[in-house]
Design a protein around this motif. Structure first.
Motif, PDB file in Angstrom:
ATOM      1  N   TRP A   1       1.816   6.314  -6.006  1.00 54.48           N
ATOM      2  CA  TRP A   1       2.626   5.289  -6.656  1.00 54.48           C
ATOM      3  C   TRP A   1       3.541   5.906  -7.716  1.00 54.48           C
ATOM      4  O   TRP A   1       4.733   5.571  -7.803  1.00 54.48           O
ATOM      5  N   LYS A   2       2.994   6.825  -8.516  1.00 52.29           N
ATOM      6  CA  LYS A   2       3.824   7.505  -9.517  1.00 52.29           C
ATOM      7  C   LYS A   2       4.943   8.300  -8.846  1.00 52.29           C
ATOM      8  O   LYS A   2       6.074   8.341  -9.337  1.00 52.29           O
ATOM      9  N   GLU A   3       4.611   8.951  -7.722  1.00 57.52           N
ATOM     10  CA  GLU A   3       5.604   9.740  -7.005  1.00 57.52           C
ATOM     11  C   GLU A   3       6.693   8.850  -6.417  1.00 57.52           C
ATOM     12  O   GLU A   3       7.893   9.176  -6.491  1.00 57.52           O
ATOM     13  N   LEU A   4       6.307   7.713  -5.829  1.00 56.58           N
ATOM     14  CA  LEU A   4       7.308   6.797  -5.281  1.00 56.58           C
ATOM     15  C   LEU A   4       8.224   6.281  -6.394  1.00 56.58           C
ATOM     16  O   LEU A   4       9.443   6.234  -6.227  1.00 56.58           O
ATOM     17  N   ASN A   5       7.643   5.924  -7.535  1.00 55.92           N
ATOM     18  CA  ASN A   5       8.455   5.453  -8.657  1.00 55.92           C
ATOM     19  C   ASN A   5       9.436   6.518  -9.122  1.00 55.92           C
ATOM     20  O   ASN A   5      10.615   6.231  -9.383  1.00 55.92           O
ATOM     21  N   ARG A   6       8.952   7.753  -9.236  1.00 57.64           N
ATOM     22  CA  ARG A   6       9.798   8.847  -9.691  1.00 57.64           C
ATOM     23  C   ARG A   6      10.968   9.073  -8.744  1.00 57.64           C
ATOM     24  O   ARG A   6      12.125   9.174  -9.162  1.00 57.64           O
ATOM     25  N   ARG A   7      10.666   9.119  -7.453  1.00 54.57           N
ATOM     26  CA  ARG A   7      11.705   9.363  -6.452  1.00 54.57           C
ATOM     27  C   ARG A   7      12.652   8.166  -6.341  1.00 54.57           C
ATOM     28  O   ARG A   7      13.844   8.321  -6.085  1.00 54.57           O
ATOM     29  N   PHE A   8      12.115   6.978  -6.518  1.00 50.17           N
ATOM     30  CA  PHE A   8      12.913   5.755  -6.489  1.00 50.17           C
ATOM     31  C   PHE A   8      13.970   5.800  -7.591  1.00 50.17           C
ATOM     32  O   PHE A   8      15.165   5.562  -7.350  1.00 50.17           O
ATOM     33  N   ILE A   9      13.531   6.118  -8.809  1.00 49.88           N
ATOM     34  CA  ILE A   9      14.447   6.177  -9.956  1.00 49.88           C
ATOM     35  C   ILE A   9      15.503   7.258  -9.753  1.00 49.88           C
ATOM     36  O   ILE A   9      16.689   7.055 -10.038  1.00 49.88           O
ATOM     37  N   GLU A  10      15.085   8.418  -9.233  1.00 50.93           N
ATOM     38  CA  GLU A  10      16.043   9.487  -8.953  1.00 50.93           C
ATOM     39  C   GLU A  10      17.107   9.022  -7.952  1.00 50.93           C
ATOM     40  O   GLU A  10      18.298   9.277  -8.137  1.00 50.93           O
ATOM     41  N   ALA A  11      16.650   8.357  -6.893  1.00 51.41           N
ATOM     42  CA  ALA A  11      17.572   7.921  -5.849  1.00 51.41           C
ATOM     43  C   ALA A  11      18.550   6.866  -6.360  1.00 51.41           C
ATOM     44  O   ALA A  11      19.691   6.785  -5.888  1.00 51.41           O
ATOM     45  N   LEU A  12      18.138   6.050  -7.315  1.00 48.28           N
ATOM     46  CA  LEU A  12      19.008   5.001  -7.846  1.00 48.28           C
ATOM     47  C   LEU A  12      20.273   5.560  -8.480  1.00 48.28           C
ATOM     48  O   LEU A  12      21.297   4.870  -8.554  1.00 48.28           O
TER      49      LEU A  12
END
Length: 226
Positions: free
Chosen positions: A21-32
């Protein structure tokens, strides 16, 4: 209307929901930071899967709620895979959430061994970009999937994947097999794999490879530049 897509081959730890979950959040924010319209994550990306441990299916409701909140708060579409409990068995599923965080499309994987429930249809969802379908990993090579896709005629196909060949990195034979199948599907196809080994690929409807990344690198695809 042209769309910008972020294919995110994130690192997945089997059975470690909090890490994932932390990894998905991190990558999500980067992609935004690339202003995508659609973010795409791999097959069962928040739980991973080890034969035959279906315990991750118990998190289905919580996962949908959390990812829906991300989609809604950032007004983006999100595609991702997860384990879905159903009566006495489990589906390997993938969802498309709209900009409001609502589930507008669900695909249940066809190409699974015993102990899974298996899907029997391909559905599509209409978006402002066109008609979208989802299939999962080995479905790409399933003959029944081909029949459904030809019947539904989606403009775009998204393929969340978790493929780790025994020989390590995907090789030229793997890419060739993908290309041949996509050509039969006759639609632009976006594939994202979990890491390791990771990777993401975009093919046109003729099966020609348009873009790719290796490892964990996010692939940003802008239809406006085609």
């Amino acid at each position: 209307m042209k769309m910008r897509i972020a294919l995110v081959p994130m690192h997945v730890r089997v059975g470690n929901f909090e890490y994932n979950w932390k990894e998905l959040n991190r990558r999500f924010i980067e992609a935004l930071s690339y202003n995508p319209d659609i973010l795409v994550f791999p097959e069962y990306c928040l739980t991973g899967f080890r034969e035959w441990d279906f315990s991750g299916a118990s998190l289905y409701g919580e996962i949908v709620e959390r990812v829906s909140k991300l989609a809604r708060e950032n007004s983006v579409y999100v595609i991702f895979g997860l384990l879905e409990p159903y009566k006495s068995c489990v589906y390997n599923s993938a969802l498309l959430l709209d900009r409001n965080g609502e589930v507008i499309l669900k695909h249940r994987k066809f190409q699974e061994p015993m102990k899974f429930c298996t899907g029997n249809t391909v559905k599509t969802a209409r978006t402002e970009f066109g008609k979208v379908a989802i299939i999962i990993c080995g479905d790409l090579y399933n003959k029944r999937i081909l029949k459904w896709v030809k019947r539904k005629r989606p403009d775009y196909i998204f393929v969340p994947m978790e493929y780790s060949p025994d020989y390590g990195e995907l090789n030229e034979d793997d890419f060739k097999a993908m290309s041949e199948r996509v050509k039969l599907l006759n639609a632009r196809t976006f594939i994202v794999n979990s890491y390791p080994p990771g990777g993401a690929w975009v093919f046109d409807g003729n099966g020609d490879l348009l873009a790719m990344t290796r490892g964990q690198k996010t692939l940003i695809w802008d239809e406006a530049n085609v």
